[in-house]
Design a protein around this motif. Structure first.
Motif, short mmCIF file in Angstrom:
data_model
loop_
_atom_site.label_atom_id
_atom_site.label_comp_id
_atom_site.label_asym_id
_atom_site.label_seq_id
_atom_site.Cartn_x
_atom_site.Cartn_y
_atom_site.Cartn_z
N ASP A 1 46.65 13.90 98.93
CA ASP A 1 47.37 12.78 98.31
C ASP A 1 46.89 11.45 98.90
N TRP A 2 46.85 11.41 100.21
CA TRP A 2 46.45 10.18 100.89
C TRP A 2 45.01 9.81 100.58
N PHE A 3 44.11 10.80 100.53
CA PHE A 3 42.71 10.52 100.23
C PHE A 3 42.57 9.89 98.85
N ILE A 4 43.26 10.47 97.87
CA ILE A 4 43.19 9.92 96.51
C ILE A 4 43.77 8.51 96.48
N GLN A 5 44.91 8.31 97.12
CA GLN A 5 45.54 6.98 97.13
C GLN A 5 44.67 5.95 97.83
N GLU A 6 44.09 6.34 98.95
CA GLU A 6 43.33 5.39 99.78
C GLU A 6 41.98 5.04 99.18
N PHE A 7 41.30 6.04 98.59
CA PHE A 7 39.90 5.84 98.21
C PHE A 7 39.65 5.96 96.71
N ARG A 8 40.63 6.47 95.96
CA ARG A 8 40.49 6.65 94.51
C ARG A 8 39.27 7.52 94.17
N ARG A 9 39.06 8.54 94.98
CA ARG A 9 37.98 9.49 94.76
C ARG A 9 38.57 10.89 94.61
N PRO A 10 37.80 11.85 94.10
CA PRO A 10 38.35 13.19 93.86
C PRO A 10 38.77 13.90 95.15
#
Length: 343
Positions: A299-308
């Motif tokens: 969740d955090w990765f998607i929110q932070e970087f907008r990557r898959p």
């Protein structure tokens, strides 16, 4: 032979008896081995460094990483940071390509079979590269030239050791652990780190919403989010590493359900759903658009970087999954892990 090697230790490392090793080295004196001396290893078939037939804890992983590092000097094995109890959290780099991908396992302690999954994949991937072979029809040397893979095979080493080996009275957290676990010495259902915090509820992605949804007031075997995001060294180390690299894609391996999650609050990139369908097709898992879940690493990765970012729920049943499921899990997810390097 290297400093610290013993004759019996070499035999055990390659799943041999001392007698089998001696038969191939009749001139070697086990009591007078020299650094730099060469021993011949008899090999009727492929030797596997990673034993997939035993419970897989921190000790086993570190032994296997040491062996794989010796077998394949092109592996870069470093440390992500340390756990609450001071254990090194290994970080493995394989490949030199401009595209960077990250896989991790065992955020949750009783999901340790995922560490075995990543370690077996690492062995197969590195072995195919070293021998110039294909893996599932993929040209591994070409893949390593185009993609760099970062592996964290065990995010939560203290928790995994607790699940597999329990807590003796001399354990530094013995009293607290018994209290957190309702007085029981059976820690097989433990998901959290050694301080009773769920590491996959520790990330600053609507953490407050997850805290309120979980409604767990304090440390325990599962679902306690901690007092704030990234209070735990394991989660903080994962966040720091992720911010330090231009990762194009991440996968967090969990159990169970034979599903994969690919979205987060509509913040995922436009191509995420199609990529998830590709992963579902090659694994037989179901791609699920998940709602009502926050504060996880994906969740955090998607929110932070907008990557898959993907969460892979391996196998099916009750955690911890039995080792009897491992061959099927590996066969299902080997194509998925390779596909992740090609997305």
């Amino acid at each position: 032979m290297q400093a610290g090697d013993t004759y019996a230790g070499v035999a055990a490392r390659f799943r041999l008896t001392v007698e089998e090793l001696t038969a191939s080295n009749p001139e070697a004196d086990p009591r007078r081995l020299r650094i730099g001396q060469t021993l011949i290893i008899p090999q009727a078939g492929p030797v596997s460094a990673v034993d997939c037939g035993r419970p897989y804890g921190y000790t086993e992983m570190m032994e296997d990483l040491s062996l794989l590092g010796r077998m394949h000097p092109f592996l870069e094995i470093t440390s992500l940071g340390r756990s609450v109890m001071g254990r090194e959290i290994p970080l493995v780099r394989i490949g030199s390509g401009p595209k960077e991908v990250h896989y991790n396992a065992s955020f949750h302690a009783n999901e340790w079979i995922t560490s075995l999954l990543l370690m077996r994949f690492l062995e197969a991937y590195a072995g195919a590269y070293a021998d110039g072979l294909t893996l599932q029809g993929q040209e591994v040397r070409t893949m390593l030239q185009s993609t760099t893979l970062w592996l964290v095979p065990m995010v939560n080493p203290d928790g995994v050791e607790l699940v597999l080996r329990g807590a003796a009275p001399d354990h530094p957290y013995y009293s607290e652990l018994l209290e957190y676990n309702g007085g029981s010495c059976d820690f097989s259902g433990w998901k959290a780190n050694i301080r009773g915090v769920d590491l996959n509820d520790q990330f600053p992605a609507h953490w407050e919403a997850e805290r309120d949804r979980r409604d767990v007031p304090g440390p325990g075997p599962r679902d306690y989010t901690g007092a704030a995001p990234l209070t735990e060294p394991e989660a903080a180390a994962m966040a720091a590493f992720t911010r330090s690299r231009p990762l194009a894609l991440v996968m967090a391996f969990h159990t169970q359900g034979r599903e994969l999650y690919w979205n987060y609050r509509d913040l995922e990139p436009p191509e995420a759903e199609a990529l998830a369908e590709r992963l579902a097709l090659c694994s037989g898992y179901r791609a699920v658009k998940l709602t009502g879940s926050d504060a996880g690493y994906k969740d955090w990765f998607i929110q932070e970087f907008r990557r898959p970012g993907f969460t892979i729920e391996a196998g099916f049943g009750v955690n911890p999954l039995p080792l009897s499921q491992f061959p099927r899990i590996y066969d299902e997810l080997l194509p998925l892990m390779l596909e992740g390097l090609r997305l």
